[in-house]
Design a protein around this motif. Structure first.
Motif, short mmCIF file in Angstrom:
data_model
loop_
_atom_site.label_atom_id
_atom_site.label_comp_id
_atom_site.label_asym_id
_atom_site.label_seq_id
_atom_site.Cartn_x
_atom_site.Cartn_y
_atom_site.Cartn_z
N ARG A 1 52.10 -6.98 17.63
CA ARG A 1 52.21 -8.43 17.47
C ARG A 1 53.18 -9.02 18.48
O ARG A 1 54.01 -8.33 19.05
N ASP B 1 55.92 -12.22 18.64
CA ASP B 1 56.70 -13.12 17.80
C ASP B 1 57.40 -14.11 18.73
O ASP B 1 58.37 -13.76 19.39
N ARG C 1 59.69 -17.16 19.62
CA ARG C 1 60.84 -17.88 19.08
C ARG C 1 61.28 -18.95 20.09
O ARG C 1 62.20 -18.73 20.88
N LYS D 1 59.11 -11.89 21.26
CA LYS D 1 59.26 -10.48 20.93
C LYS D 1 57.88 -9.83 21.01
O LYS D 1 56.92 -10.33 20.45
N GLU E 1 60.41 -2.64 20.35
CA GLU E 1 60.52 -4.09 20.47
C GLU E 1 61.04 -4.48 21.85
O GLU E 1 62.08 -4.01 22.29
#
Length: 178
Positions: free
Chosen positions: A83, A85, A87, A94, A102
């Motif tokens: 995935r 992410d 921000r 991420k 990560e």
């Protein structure tokens, strides 16, 4: 034949229920404690970096290229990425790989800000039992949770029982003669 005594049965259920859930509940407690502290323990979840950019301009191709450039992440294609992410408030994206690595990238340039192993997803899967197997999650951890709820109820009953007994004694006790 002995008669049914709810107090005795309550204590027996409480005692045997606690034995039945001992191991799964220990796993839930320990992993829950780690998850409570995941933002404070970099070992569990890497701390988030910040940049001054709040509008994403990085392309998906740049994200994939940067992810491929990190050898320990083992990214060869989008299939290796679990995935993304995004921000915007922190100016980063991420990239979480299927191997729990990560990568934190700058939202403007796609430059690598940080590359670290992420344990929080593994700990979460241990916490809910899905790491073992989906059937273990449903047939061990779910019943353990129901039993723990029952232990809470029987424990509250056992806690309140002496108060109830004292109140009954006061109510039944003869009043002093005046």
């Amino acid at each position: 034949m002995t008669s049914f005594n709810p107090r005795i049965w309550n204590r027996k259920l409480h005692r045997w229920g606690s034995i039945a859930v001992a191991l799964p509940f220990l796993v839930v407690i320990c992993t829950g404690l780690l998850l409570q502290l995941k933002k404070q323990l970099a070992w569990v979840q890497p701390p988030e970096q910040r940049t001054s950019v709040h509008v994403p301009t990085v392309t998906m191709e740049q994200i994939l290229a940067t992810a491929k450039s990190v050898p320990e992440a083992k990214v060869a294609s989008w299939d290796d990425i679990d995935r993304l992410d995004v921000r915007p408030g922190k100016g980063l994206v991420k990239v979480v790989t299927v191997d729990h690595w990560e990568l934190q990238l700058d939202l403007a340039t796609g430059a690598l800000l940080q590359s670290t192993y992420r344990r929080s997803d593994l700990i979460e899967s241990l916490h809910d039992g899905s790491w073992f197997h989906d059937l273990v999650k449903l047939w061990v951890f779910l019943p353990a949770a129901v039993i723990v709820l029952g232990l809470w109820i029987t424990g509250m009953y056992l806690f309140l029982l002496p108060f109830r007994a004292r109140a009954n004694k006061r109510r039944v006790a003869p009043s002093p003669v005046e």
